[in-house]
Design a protein around this motif. Structure first.
Motif, PDB file in Angstrom:
ATOM      1  N   ILE A 110      37.428  45.655  34.879  1.00 13.09           N
ATOM      2  CA  ILE A 110      38.357  44.534  34.995  1.00 13.09           C
ATOM      3  C   ILE A 110      38.759  44.409  36.464  1.00 13.09           C
ATOM      4  O   ILE A 110      39.297  45.345  37.056  1.00 13.09           O
ATOM      5  N   MET A 153      41.687  33.398  37.938  1.00 15.16           N
ATOM      6  CA  MET A 153      42.853  33.616  37.088  1.00 15.16           C
ATOM      7  C   MET A 153      43.689  32.346  37.058  1.00 15.16           C
ATOM      8  O   MET A 153      43.579  31.494  37.937  1.00 15.16           O
ATOM      9  N   MET A 207      48.964  41.517  36.202  1.00 13.39           N
ATOM     10  CA  MET A 207      47.797  40.874  35.615  1.00 13.39           C
ATOM     11  C   MET A 207      47.764  41.199  34.127  1.00 13.39           C
ATOM     12  O   MET A 207      47.949  42.360  33.727  1.00 13.39           O
ATOM     13  N   SER A 229      45.353  41.002  30.877  1.00 12.78           N
ATOM     14  CA  SER A 229      43.917  40.883  30.623  1.00 12.78           C
ATOM     15  C   SER A 229      43.604  41.071  29.147  1.00 12.78           C
ATOM     16  O   SER A 229      44.246  41.863  28.460  1.00 12.78           O
ATOM     17  N   SER A 285      41.940  36.578  32.623  1.00  8.86           N
ATOM     18  CA  SER A 285      43.215  37.198  32.950  1.00  8.86           C
ATOM     19  C   SER A 285      44.211  36.147  33.391  1.00  8.86           C
ATOM     20  O   SER A 285      43.833  35.073  33.861  1.00  8.86           O
ATOM     21  N   ARG A 320      48.394  35.926  35.271  1.00  4.51           N
ATOM     22  CA  ARG A 320      49.254  36.743  36.102  1.00  4.51           C
ATOM     23  C   ARG A 320      50.674  36.196  36.143  1.00  4.51           C
ATOM     24  O   ARG A 320      50.906  35.004  35.946  1.00  4.51           O
TER      25      ARG A 320
END
Length: 505
Positions: A94, A126, A140, A142, A208, A210
């Motif tokens: 990742i 992202m 983050m 994921s 992902s 954030r």
């Protein structure tokens, strides 16, 4: 046994070897008629081994195991995260961070949801979460399953033949009416593209998201609520420091609707925060020893004055009735959550503790000190805390009593308990009375079973505990951490060359 002051300083290998087995008192079975049985589990006796390459130059590893015990996430040397399937050995990488990952953790209820934090994130690939301000530093979020699908090797398929067959089918359908203009050709090409996008995971959009902030509140604060509904984090620039212009707040991010609630009121660094077992309360402690109680909607319910000096650890009882706090001076207090009343106190001095856990059955508390590798087992009867057993190392038995008194004090402080936790059992089974713990500067991990009187010590290399033993070559087998797979009953010891699994029975 006596020894001279080590020529290589207090971190000398000889000091650690001599100290390790010089116990003034040790854990034993609750049934005093059962004789203690401690086994030394050297590397090479494990039930299975999963190799991998861990970062060099570190003494501990940032890692997390997911809720079903299948996946292990670890920060790697390339500022990425390696996720291993502990059954198949498959690795998924990742990416997205551009500096070393400091904190990571799996959701307690969603085995594929992983959060991680570092001082900077890459902007590409992202998307920002709605309502949350996006910055260059942050968290983050994921989905590991999507990363696995995107990176997994596919079986070879006759793509060219399949495409030709598809075009011929279209042409046969059109028959004599086939007269393709450039726009018709573009339309056919677009149709193929949309079909490919539908089946190709890498085209499903960002893997992902954030948010701006830090997921490290302080010490052993949990990342998630017990239900996994909320992520607890600190807003930028954080919850610590002595800048009077700062706001020392806590944010609760709700995954269901991407909203954030801010808990305010602290005027100093937040040292610990956590959720009650039913997630109805959030309790936070600051540097000055104040405890504030909120509901998840951000409403402040009450404030308690817990101690003189900062709180270093806290934990709720499994039934949510009590909260136990430990401050920097070693004072332990028991609070009744419903009233905020202090109902018991215990002097565990002279140093504080950061390792604290409550047994799943609610009967016992394990607490590790920052002095002499000392662990104590407590019970609470009608709110009163009482010590049941103690394990601590002996200055005299190690021969270190020959050192100057000021040096002995420093040596004792080096042997602080890093981790101490009960090993949970699968749902529906009786609560475990096994405790796993580790001590700073030690190269091993230990487990004690209070019911059976059994103990295990896991060490890196054959005869590694002898005072004259040397470290494993290139420190490849240096212990970096441990994990517990409750569904399989396996304890995993993590080293730089891989994970070794033992079944505890």
């Amino acid at each position: 046994m006596s020894m001279k002051r080590p020529s290589r300083g207090l971190w000398s290998l000889e000091v650690r070897k001599l100290w390790r087995y010089a116990t003034a008192s040790d854990f034993h079975s609750f049934d005093t008629s059962i004789e203690a049985d401690k086994q030394i589990m050297e590397y090479g006796t494990e039930d299975r081994f999963l190799p991998f390459d861990a970062p060099h130059g570190i003494s501990s590893l940032t890692h997390s195991i997911n809720s079903d015990g299948r996946l292990l996430a670890m920060a790697n040397k390339d500022d990425n995260i390696d996720v291993y399937d502990l059954d198949s050995g498959e690795k998924t990488v990742i990416s997205g961070h551009t500096s070393a990952v400091s904190v990571l953790g799996f959701s307690p209820t969603d085995p594929d949801l992983l959060v991680s934090w570092s001082s900077s994130l890459a902007g590409h690939g992202m998307r920002s979460v709605p309502v949350i301000q996006v910055g260059n530093t942050g968290i983050m979020i994921s989905n590991v399953k999507q990363y696995q699908a995107a990176q997994r090797k596919r079986n070879p398929i006759p793509i060219q033949g399949a495409a030709r067959a598809g075009v011929e089918a279209v042409m046969a359908h059109l028959g004599d009416t086939l007269r393709l203009s450039s726009s018709d050709a573009d339309e056919i090409q677009g149709a193929f593209t949309s079909i490919i996008d539908r089946y190709d995971p890498k085209n499903h959009g960002p893997l992902s998201s954030r948010i701006d902030g830090s997921i490290a509140i302080a010490y052993h604060s949990p990342l998630f609520s017990h239900s996994g509904e909320y992520l607890m984090y600190a807003p930028s620039p954080g919850t610590s420091g002595n800048d009077s212009s700062k706001t020392f707040d806590i944010c609760l991010y709700r995954f269901a609707d991407h909203t954030t609630t801010r808990l305010t009121g602290h005027r100093d660094s937040i040292m610990w925060a956590g959720f009650s077992p039913d997630d109805s309360l959030v309790v936070s402690a600051d540097w000055e020893g104040n405890l504030r109680v909120f509901d998840p909607d951000g409403r402040k319910i009450c404030t308690w004055k817990a101690a003189v000096g900062r709180i270093m650890a806290a934990i709720f009882s499994p039934d949510g009735k009590y909260l136990v706090t430990a401050n920097r001076h070693g004072t332990i207090k028991v609070w009744e959550v419903a009233t905020g009343e202090e109902i018991s106190e215990y002097d565990n001095g002279p140093r504080g503790c950061r390792a604290l856990d409550w047994s799943p059955n609610g009967k016992y508390i394990i607490l590790g000190s920052e002095s002499q590798g000392r662990l104590r087992l407590f019970t609470i009867n009608e709110g009163k805390i009482e010590m049941v057993q103690e394990r601590k190392l002996s200055m005299e038995g190690s021969g270190l009593d020959s050192l100057d008194s000021s040096i002995r004090h420093l040596v004792g402080g080096l042997f602080n308990v890093r981790t101490a936790e009960f090993l949970s059992s699968p749902a529906g089974r009786d609560g475990s009375t096994k405790v796993v713990y580790s001590v700073s500067t030690d190269e091993g991990v230990e487990v004690s079973d209070f019911d059976k009187g059994k103990g295990w010590r896991f060490v890196p290399a054959p005869n590694a505990d002898r005072p004259d033993a040397t470290k494993a070559e290139d420190e490849e087998q240096l212990v970096l951490g441990h994990i517990w797979r409750k569904e399989t009953g396996e304890l995993g010891i993590i080293a730089r060359d891989g994970i070794r699994f033992w079944r505890l029975d």
